[in-house]
Design a protein around this motif. Structure first.
Motif, PDB file in Angstrom:
ATOM      1  N   GLU A 179      -4.914   3.276 -16.561  1.00 17.34           N
ATOM      2  CA  GLU A 179      -3.874   4.556 -17.003  1.00 17.34           C
ATOM      3  C   GLU A 179      -4.249   5.370 -18.283  1.00 17.34           C
ATOM      4  O   GLU A 179      -4.474   6.622 -17.888  1.00 17.34           O
ATOM      5  CB  GLU A 179      -2.353   3.751 -17.237  1.00 17.34           C
ATOM      6  CG  GLU A 179      -1.740   3.263 -15.971  1.00 17.34           C
ATOM      7  CD  GLU A 179      -0.522   2.589 -16.589  1.00 17.34           C
ATOM      8  OE1 GLU A 179       0.497   2.630 -15.619  1.00 17.34           O
ATOM      9  OE2 GLU A 179      -0.278   2.397 -17.569  1.00 17.34           O
ATOM     10  N   GLY A 180      -5.006   4.757 -19.100  1.00 14.43           N
ATOM     11  CA  GLY A 180      -5.372   5.332 -20.086  1.00 14.43           C
ATOM     12  C   GLY A 180      -6.612   6.752 -19.766  1.00 14.43           C
ATOM     13  O   GLY A 180      -7.044   7.507 -20.456  1.00 14.43           O
ATOM     14  N   HIS A 181      -7.322   6.475 -18.516  1.00 10.94           N
ATOM     15  CA  HIS A 181      -8.154   7.171 -18.124  1.00 10.94           C
ATOM     16  C   HIS A 181      -7.857   8.135 -16.867  1.00 10.94           C
ATOM     17  O   HIS A 181      -8.798   8.278 -16.181  1.00 10.94           O
ATOM     18  CB  HIS A 181      -9.532   6.430 -17.645  1.00 10.94           C
ATOM     19  CG  HIS A 181     -10.362   5.686 -19.154  1.00 10.94           C
ATOM     20  ND1 HIS A 181     -11.091   6.333 -19.840  1.00 10.94           N
ATOM     21  CD2 HIS A 181      -9.833   4.649 -19.811  1.00 10.94           C
ATOM     22  CE1 HIS A 181     -11.555   5.592 -20.878  1.00 10.94           C
ATOM     23  NE2 HIS A 181     -10.622   4.400 -20.921  1.00 10.94           N
ATOM     24  N   GLY A 182      -6.617   8.287 -16.688  1.00  5.72           N
ATOM     25  CA  GLY A 182      -5.940   8.855 -15.611  1.00  5.72           C
ATOM     26  C   GLY A 182      -5.956   8.357 -14.292  1.00  5.72           C
ATOM     27  O   GLY A 182      -5.686   9.016 -13.391  1.00  5.72           O
ATOM     28  N   PHE A 183      -6.086   7.143 -14.269  1.00  6.27           N
ATOM     29  CA  PHE A 183      -6.010   6.396 -12.774  1.00  6.27           C
ATOM     30  C   PHE A 183      -4.252   6.168 -12.456  1.00  6.27           C
ATOM     31  O   PHE A 183      -3.514   6.247 -13.444  1.00  6.27           O
ATOM     32  CB  PHE A 183      -6.525   4.855 -12.927  1.00  6.27           C
ATOM     33  CG  PHE A 183      -7.872   4.675 -12.831  1.00  6.27           C
ATOM     34  CD1 PHE A 183      -8.658   4.344 -11.396  1.00  6.27           C
ATOM     35  CD2 PHE A 183      -8.758   5.118 -13.768  1.00  6.27           C
ATOM     36  CE1 PHE A 183      -9.803   4.282 -11.587  1.00  6.27           C
ATOM     37  CE2 PHE A 183     -10.165   5.038 -13.750  1.00  6.27           C
ATOM     38  CZ  PHE A 183     -10.659   4.617 -12.704  1.00  6.27           C
ATOM     39  N   GLU A 184      -4.139   6.419 -11.164  1.00  2.69           N
ATOM     40  CA  GLU A 184      -2.673   6.338 -10.900  1.00  2.69           C
ATOM     41  C   GLU A 184      -2.482   5.028 -10.011  1.00  2.69           C
ATOM     42  O   GLU A 184      -3.523   4.658  -9.441  1.00  2.69           O
ATOM     43  CB  GLU A 184      -2.366   7.584 -10.068  1.00  2.69           C
ATOM     44  CG  GLU A 184      -2.274   8.810 -10.722  1.00  2.69           C
ATOM     45  CD  GLU A 184      -2.015  10.123  -9.875  1.00  2.69           C
ATOM     46  OE1 GLU A 184      -1.590   9.694  -8.663  1.00  2.69           O
ATOM     47  OE2 GLU A 184      -1.905  10.961 -10.278  1.00  2.69           O
ATOM     48  N   MET A 185      -1.227   4.439 -10.034  1.00  6.97           N
ATOM     49  CA  MET A 185      -1.078   3.422  -9.099  1.00  6.97           C
ATOM     50  C   MET A 185      -0.995   3.789  -7.893  1.00  6.97           C
ATOM     51  O   MET A 185      -0.081   4.457  -7.306  1.00  6.97           O
ATOM     52  CB  MET A 185       0.390   2.720  -9.598  1.00  6.97           C
ATOM     53  CG  MET A 185       0.754   1.532  -8.673  1.00  6.97           C
ATOM     54  SD  MET A 185      -0.081   0.113  -9.630  1.00  6.97           S
ATOM     55  CE  MET A 185       0.565  -0.147 -11.047  1.00  6.97           C
ATOM     56  N   TYR A 186      -1.726   3.463  -6.896  1.00  7.08           N
ATOM     57  CA  TYR A 186      -1.968   3.786  -5.614  1.00  7.08           C
ATOM     58  C   TYR A 186      -1.018   2.665  -4.732  1.00  7.08           C
ATOM     59  O   TYR A 186      -0.354   3.300  -3.925  1.00  7.08           O
ATOM     60  CB  TYR A 186      -3.410   3.655  -5.270  1.00  7.08           C
ATOM     61  CG  TYR A 186      -3.762   3.904  -3.670  1.00  7.08           C
ATOM     62  CD1 TYR A 186      -3.934   5.257  -3.108  1.00  7.08           C
ATOM     63  CD2 TYR A 186      -3.633   2.800  -2.671  1.00  7.08           C
ATOM     64  CE1 TYR A 186      -4.001   5.645  -1.946  1.00  7.08           C
ATOM     65  CE2 TYR A 186      -3.780   3.078  -1.372  1.00  7.08           C
ATOM     66  CZ  TYR A 186      -3.969   4.369  -0.850  1.00  7.08           C
ATOM     67  OH  TYR A 186      -4.248   4.817   0.303  1.00  7.08           O
ATOM     68  N   GLU A 187      -0.934   1.537  -5.083  1.00  2.85           N
ATOM     69  CA  GLU A 187      -0.049   0.584  -4.483  1.00  2.85           C
ATOM     70  C   GLU A 187      -0.036  -0.795  -4.999  1.00  2.85           C
ATOM     71  O   GLU A 187      -1.111  -1.083  -5.681  1.00  2.85           O
ATOM     72  CB  GLU A 187      -0.583   0.409  -2.914  1.00  2.85           C
ATOM     73  CG  GLU A 187       0.547  -0.060  -2.029  1.00  2.85           C
ATOM     74  CD  GLU A 187       0.343   0.194  -0.684  1.00  2.85           C
ATOM     75  OE1 GLU A 187       0.273  -0.687   0.260  1.00  2.85           O
ATOM     76  OE2 GLU A 187      -0.141   1.548  -0.372  1.00  2.85           O
ATOM     77  N   LYS A 188       0.741  -1.368  -5.195  1.00  3.94           N
ATOM     78  CA  LYS A 188       1.013  -2.736  -5.505  1.00  3.94           C
ATOM     79  C   LYS A 188       0.816  -3.681  -4.338  1.00  3.94           C
ATOM     80  O   LYS A 188       1.595  -3.670  -3.280  1.00  3.94           O
ATOM     81  CB  LYS A 188       2.286  -3.339  -6.330  1.00  3.94           C
ATOM     82  CG  LYS A 188       2.424  -4.773  -6.678  1.00  3.94           C
ATOM     83  CD  LYS A 188       3.947  -4.709  -7.161  1.00  3.94           C
ATOM     84  CE  LYS A 188       3.964  -6.338  -7.727  1.00  3.94           C
ATOM     85  NZ  LYS A 188       5.238  -6.559  -8.310  1.00  3.94           N
ATOM     86  N   ARG A 189      -0.133  -4.690  -4.318  1.00  2.17           N
ATOM     87  CA  ARG A 189      -0.542  -5.585  -3.255  1.00  2.17           C
ATOM     88  C   ARG A 189       0.283  -6.967  -3.824  1.00  2.17           C
ATOM     89  O   ARG A 189       0.907  -7.030  -4.863  1.00  2.17           O
ATOM     90  CB  ARG A 189      -1.803  -5.681  -3.090  1.00  2.17           C
ATOM     91  CG  ARG A 189      -2.376  -4.550  -2.822  1.00  2.17           C
ATOM     92  CD  ARG A 189      -1.826  -3.779  -1.369  1.00  2.17           C
ATOM     93  NE  ARG A 189      -2.806  -2.795  -0.880  1.00  2.17           N
ATOM     94  CZ  ARG A 189      -2.610  -1.982   0.009  1.00  2.17           C
ATOM     95  NH1 ARG A 189      -1.263  -1.866   0.585  1.00  2.17           N
ATOM     96  NH2 ARG A 189      -3.411  -1.099   0.517  1.00  2.17           N
ATOM     97  N   SER A 190      -0.114  -8.053  -2.999  1.00  5.84           N
ATOM     98  CA  SER A 190       0.581  -9.297  -3.497  1.00  5.84           C
ATOM     99  C   SER A 190       0.434  -9.924  -4.605  1.00  5.84           C
ATOM    100  O   SER A 190       0.968 -10.646  -5.510  1.00  5.84           O
ATOM    101  CB  SER A 190       0.260 -10.462  -2.235  1.00  5.84           C
ATOM    102  OG  SER A 190      -1.189 -10.585  -2.228  1.00  5.84           O
TER     103      SER A 190
END
Length: 199
Positions: A179-190
């Motif tokens: 998150e600190g480098h601009g990534f976004e949560m694409y999806e939560k897996r199991s």
């Protein structure tokens, strides 16, 4: 960027990142066997094989695992960066083309796009020697991964931190790192998150 990039120099510390090459295999092995883990830790012969072998359990002895890791390094499949303080290796980051990671390609949970080579670079693992943890090296190596991915023409960079934040071996880095480098949560897996950044 060249093979060597100095990222910080303060208090006598000279941190450098070097892309893994076949000529650096012995330094890679020395790090895992001597600096990556506490003494007598069972992970000392992991050699990051999980990232590229769906049949990792077939390689039991250190000799077998070393041989397979050397083969992957020689073939350019095992990719990433050794982190140095001067001449000493103090960390390892496994990062490369998503299409080269067999367990990832075979597992539908990792699926985001087609696996066209040259489209998605992934950060699979970060390991930093205990006496260098907490000094910001994970942020610096992620910056390098992103910079190189842009230069190499990738469209995305992905990381896969564990959902269980209490898991003792957080070798994929925490969500906050991405998150600190601009990534976004694409999806939560199991059992992991797909963190993604468009370049």
């Amino acid at each position: 960027m060249g093979l060597l990039q100095m990222v910080t120099e303060e208090g006598g510390v000279d941190i450098q990142f070097k892309k893994l090459t076949p000529q650096m295999a012995d330094e890679f092995f020395h790090y895992f066997e001597n600096n990556a883990f506490p003494e007598n830790d069972p992970r000392s012969n992991c050699y990051c094989l999980e990232s590229h072998l769906s049949n990792e359990s077939e390689y039991i002895s250190t000799e077998e695992r070393r041989g397979k890791a050397r083969e992957l390094i020689q073939n350019g499949i095992m990719a990433g960066y050794l982190i140095y303080d001067g001449d000493r290796v103090v960390g390892w980051c496994n990062a490369g083309d998503k299409a080269d990671y067999l367990p990832v390609c075979e597992n539908e949970e990792f699926r985001t796009d087609n696996l066209q080579k040259g489209k998605i670079k992934i950060l699979y693992c970060i390991d930093i020697a205990s006496d260098y943890q907490g000094k910001g090296l994970a942020h610096l190596i992620l910056e390098r991964v992103l910079s190189d991915a842009r230069e190499e023409g990738y469209a995305f960079v992905e990381g896969y931190p564990f959902v269980d934040r209490d898991y003792i071996w957080q070798y994929r880095g925490p969500v906050r790192l991405y998150e600190g480098h601009g990534f976004e949560m694409y999806e939560k897996r199991s059992w992991f998150y797909i963190m993604r950044k468009a370049l």
